[in-house]
Scaffold this active site. Structure first.
Site, PDB file in Angstrom:
ATOM      1  N   GLY A  17       0.917  -1.251   0.084  1.00 26.74           N
ATOM      2  CA  GLY A  17       0.016   0.295  -0.029  1.00 26.74           C
ATOM      3  C   GLY A  17       0.985   1.264  -0.043  1.00 26.74           C
ATOM      4  O   GLY A  17       0.213   2.432   0.431  1.00 26.74           O
ATOM      5  N   LEU A 151       6.437 -15.084  -0.323  1.00 24.39           N
ATOM      6  CA  LEU A 151       6.713 -16.301  -1.124  1.00 24.39           C
ATOM      7  C   LEU A 151       6.095 -16.117  -2.578  1.00 24.39           C
ATOM      8  O   LEU A 151       6.834 -16.223  -3.751  1.00 24.39           O
ATOM      9  CB  LEU A 151       6.145 -17.349  -0.355  1.00 24.39           C
ATOM     10  CG  LEU A 151       6.196 -18.887  -0.813  1.00 24.39           C
ATOM     11  CD1 LEU A 151       7.643 -19.301  -0.778  1.00 24.39           C
ATOM     12  CD2 LEU A 151       5.396 -19.866  -0.234  1.00 24.39           C
ATOM     13  N   LYS A 192      16.417   1.655   8.945  1.00 23.31           N
ATOM     14  CA  LYS A 192      16.335   0.066   9.010  1.00 23.31           C
ATOM     15  C   LYS A 192      15.414  -0.770   8.308  1.00 23.31           C
ATOM     16  O   LYS A 192      15.788  -1.780   7.691  1.00 23.31           O
ATOM     17  CB  LYS A 192      16.321  -0.172  10.636  1.00 23.31           C
ATOM     18  CG  LYS A 192      16.858  -1.612  10.737  1.00 23.31           C
ATOM     19  CD  LYS A 192      18.221  -1.954  11.047  1.00 23.31           C
ATOM     20  CE  LYS A 192      19.032  -1.050  12.004  1.00 23.31           C
ATOM     21  NZ  LYS A 192      20.238  -1.025  12.430  1.00 23.31           N
ATOM     22  N   THR A 194      14.096   0.017   5.484  1.00 12.27           N
ATOM     23  CA  THR A 194      14.571  -0.098   4.147  1.00 12.27           C
ATOM     24  C   THR A 194      16.093  -1.236   4.110  1.00 12.27           C
ATOM     25  O   THR A 194      15.890  -1.956   2.910  1.00 12.27           O
ATOM     26  CB  THR A 194      15.155   1.216   3.673  1.00 12.27           C
ATOM     27  OG1 THR A 194      13.830   2.131   3.654  1.00 12.27           O
ATOM     28  CG2 THR A 194      15.697   1.419   2.271  1.00 12.27           C
ATOM     29  N   CYS A 388     -23.565   2.286 -14.511  1.00 13.27           N
ATOM     30  CA  CYS A 388     -23.961   0.834 -14.927  1.00 13.27           C
ATOM     31  C   CYS A 388     -24.889   0.157 -14.013  1.00 13.27           C
ATOM     32  O   CYS A 388     -26.145   0.677 -14.321  1.00 13.27           O
ATOM     33  CB  CYS A 388     -22.706  -0.096 -14.566  1.00 13.27           C
ATOM     34  SG  CYS A 388     -22.720  -1.743 -15.266  1.00 13.27           S
ATOM     35  N   HIS A 517     -18.776   2.319 -17.919  1.00 10.95           N
ATOM     36  CA  HIS A 517     -18.117   3.092 -16.841  1.00 10.95           C
ATOM     37  C   HIS A 517     -17.325   4.157 -17.448  1.00 10.95           C
ATOM     38  O   HIS A 517     -16.221   3.956 -17.876  1.00 10.95           O
ATOM     39  CB  HIS A 517     -17.021   1.989 -16.265  1.00 10.95           C
ATOM     40  CG  HIS A 517     -17.983   0.767 -15.707  1.00 10.95           C
ATOM     41  ND1 HIS A 517     -18.240   0.880 -14.140  1.00 10.95           N
ATOM     42  CD2 HIS A 517     -18.530  -0.342 -16.033  1.00 10.95           C
ATOM     43  CE1 HIS A 517     -19.174  -0.059 -13.821  1.00 10.95           C
ATOM     44  NE2 HIS A 517     -19.135  -0.769 -14.985  1.00 10.95           N
ATOM     45  N   GLU A 519     -15.950   6.382 -15.826  1.00 15.58           N
ATOM     46  CA  GLU A 519     -14.579   6.632 -15.111  1.00 15.58           C
ATOM     47  C   GLU A 519     -13.331   5.935 -15.469  1.00 15.58           C
ATOM     48  O   GLU A 519     -12.058   6.333 -15.241  1.00 15.58           O
ATOM     49  CB  GLU A 519     -14.729   6.143 -13.494  1.00 15.58           C
ATOM     50  CG  GLU A 519     -14.963   4.755 -13.235  1.00 15.58           C
ATOM     51  CD  GLU A 519     -16.213   4.197 -13.560  1.00 15.58           C
ATOM     52  OE1 GLU A 519     -16.972   4.679 -14.232  1.00 15.58           O
ATOM     53  OE2 GLU A 519     -16.546   2.963 -13.192  1.00 15.58           O
TER      54      GLU A 519
HETATM   55  N1  GLN Z   1     -24.554  -5.993 -12.055  1.00 18.25           N
HETATM   56  C1  GLN Z   1     -25.071  -5.174 -13.057  1.00 18.25           C
HETATM   57  C2  GLN Z   1     -24.771  -6.171 -14.321  1.00 18.25           C
HETATM   58  O1  GLN Z   1     -24.126  -6.977 -14.592  1.00 18.25           O
HETATM   59  C3  GLN Z   1     -24.012  -3.931 -13.130  1.00 18.25           C
HETATM   60  C4  GLN Z   1     -22.625  -4.406 -13.339  1.00 18.25           C
HETATM   61  C5  GLN Z   1     -21.934  -3.095 -13.273  1.00 18.25           C
HETATM   62  O2  GLN Z   1     -22.333  -2.098 -12.445  1.00 18.25           O
HETATM   63  N2  GLN Z   1     -20.808  -3.001 -13.453  1.00 18.25           N
HETATM   64  O3  GLN Z   1     -25.319  -5.696 -15.435  1.00 18.25           O
END
Ligand code: GLN
Length: 544
Positions: A17, A151, A192, A194, A388, A517, A519
């Site tokens: 992280g 591992l 240390k 590092t 979505c 999507h 984004e």
């Molecule tokens: N669960 C919904 C579908 O499969 C929406 C999927 C999502 O939001 N990516 O259509």
């Protein structure tokens, strides 16, 4: 003659992280002006890809244009390096073993005992070499997931150790990201951890050329000397990875300590960083995080709100809007599972909120709360963006409360034991018979036709766009005429197919949803239009 391909291997030590993905992406950004850069991520787990993993465990599943479901670090790579990545660039031990076992059955190893070394390490190397060759990469960035000493990553470390001899020492370099803590009660940065994590690398036959120390205060001369001395690196090659307000500051910070020059010295591939485009945008984000011109409160109603990494690309898309709209977006997380009790709580929760996002999701936990939220923002003219699953729920809400179909629901709900539903969101026809879960959704980039004269048309300023998808269900075409008659507009359709891709409600300041999507393709220099106009509407709502 093609130049010899070069490689940078990035490992992480001490803690997970620390931002290895962003550090790798920042290195890519700095070197990308004249070079074709290909990032490869090596994950140690046995899943073929993260597509079937819970985002709470592994963070967001990033979806590529080619349909690959890959590690969230690919989001950073695409946003920073301005490239379109490919599914095969995400190696997993699952993929490696699958390929080896297939070869074993075919008889490729006939007569041999199939072993971790050389067979697994050879397989890893050949994936990396083949990608570099096929892509004609000038520079391949190989990020090894996890923390050295795990591992799971040892076979990758052994593979890159062998690569050093094979590609030549001048063609490969190793960057190690570690953590430099200041323990409470002390004022001093400590080296240390590092030293110990570099020792683990040394035991694997590897020596870092550059150490980036994640820190809360710039690394001073003393600690740099100490790390240089104990870890066998040049002092200039100890770089501060200081905490930042915005991840887009990171390449600038690395450059202040001449990272690209140090890489050039070793690999001879100088490609002077191009910081001009990002400079004013990053300055804007920084300014608005300290002295905001305006603050816009956006609520995200999701299921995985405990872990912001589950929605990494949404958070980034909002940052991109901050840079362009000169404001600060403050996000709050609304866990709708606890909310299914009544509107009193709802009003309180959404009191100072100027925009609501219902993001992608699966299953029915918290679903009724989300539907209540959507009804509330629709009726109260609060800007809404449905992504979505969020768009599908907006359609369910509209069908229930405006079209009078009380039982309107997602077909998906049946899998969770809900019966007697009217599936206004139903299976995509191609999904009805699908039984296997891995990589079987409608995945990746598809073209969308936008209807002229709609809000979507205004927002995208284009009649055809391409966006990324990850879903099994769609707006049931049987109910489209009724929903439209009652006022919803379906302003985007899949090119050549009858699948609803964009939904909007006229007469509302901003009530839009996409089956895709947005984004996933937002970037600092080019924010996703659905987000940009949503945040703009939220900022106008807050001023009104
Ligand atoms: N669960 C919904 C579908 O499969 C929406 C999927 C999502 O939001 N990516 O259509």
């Amino acid at each position: 003659m093609q130049k010899e391909p070069k490689y940078i291997v990035i490992t992480g030590g001490v803690l997970s992280g620390l931002g290895k993905g962003i550090a790798s992406a920042s290195i890519g950004f700095l070197l990308s002006r004249n070079l074709k850069i290909v990032p490869i991520k090596c994950d140690g787990y046995l899943n073929t890809d993260p597509g079937t993993m819970n985002p709470i465990e592994h963070g967001e599943v990033f979806v590529l244009d080619d349909g690959g479901e890959v590690d969230m670090d690919f989001g950073h790579y695409e946003r920073f390096i301005n490239i379109r990545c490919k599914a095969e660039w995400n190696l997993t031990m699952g993929k490696i073993f699958q390929s080896i076992l297939e070869k074993e059955r075919t008889g490729d190893y006939l007569g041999k005992t199939v072993q971790y070394i050389p067979h697994v390490t050879d397989e890893i190397k050949s994936w990396i070499y083949n990608i570099a060759k096929r892509e004609k990469a000038d520079l391949t960035l190989v990020e090894i997931g996890g923390t050295v000493g795990d591992l799971e990553s040892d076979l990758y470390l052994e593979a890159v150790r062998q690569m050093r001899t094979e590609v030549g020492r001048n063609n490969i370099m190793f960057i190690h990201l570690t953590y430099i803590p200041i323990p409470s009660g002390s004022k001093e940065q400590k080296s240390k951890p590092t030293q110990q994590s570099v020792k683990i690398l040394n035991e694997r036959g590897l020596e870092p050329d550059i150490i980036i120390g994640r820190c809360s205060r710039l690394l001073d001369d003393k600690i740099k000397s100490k790390i240089a001395m104990f870890c066998n690196v040049e002092k200039e090659a100890v770089i501060s990875g200081i905490d930042v307000k915005s991840v887009y500051e990171i390449p600038f910070n690395f450059e202040k300590e001449r990272l690209s020059e140090i890489i050039h010295k070793k690999l001879q591939l100088y490609s002077p960083p191009d910081l001009d485009l990002w400079n004013p945008l990053v300055a804007n984000i920084k300014k608005n995080h300290t002295r905001p011109e305006q603050q816009v409160n956006i609520a995200i109603c999701g299921k995985y709100t405990a872990l912001e990494d589950s929605y990494a690309s949404i958070i980034e898309a909002l940052h991109h809007c901050e840079a362009h709209l000169d404001l600060q977006v403050k996000t709050s997380w609304v866990e709708t599972t606890d909310m299914e009790k009544g509107s009193v709580i709802l009003e309180k929760v959404l009191k100072n909120v100027q925009g609501v996002i219902v993001p992608g999701g699966f299953g029915i936990r918290g679903i009724e709360g989300k539907i209540q939220v959507i009804r509330f923002v629709r009726e109260n003219m609060i800007p809404f963006l449905g992504i979505c699953y969020g768009m599908q729920l907006a359609v369910v809400e509209y069908a229930r409360h405006i079209c009078g179909i009380k039982e309107a629901h997602l077909r998906e709900a049946e899998a969770d034991g809900i019966t007697g539903i009217v599936p206004v969101i139903d299976f995509l026809p191609t999904q009805r018979k699908v039984t296997k879960k891995g990589a079987t959704m409608r995945l990746g980039g598809y073209d969308i036709l936008i209807t002229a004269g709609t809000k979507a048309h205004e927002i995208f300023a284009d009649k055809q766009i391409r966006r990324r998808f990850r879903h099994r269900y769609e707006v049931n075409p049987e109910y489209v005429p009724l929903l439209e008659e009652k006022g919803l507009i379906f302003s985007g359709k899949a090119a050549g197919e009858d699948i609803v891709q964009v939904m909007e409600l006229p007469g509302h300041p901003y009530f839009l949803g996409g089956q895709f999507h947005p984004e996933l393709t937002s970037s600092l220099s080019n924010p996703a239009p659905l987000f940009y106009h949503f945040v703009k509407a939220a900022s106008e709502y807050s001023q009104s």
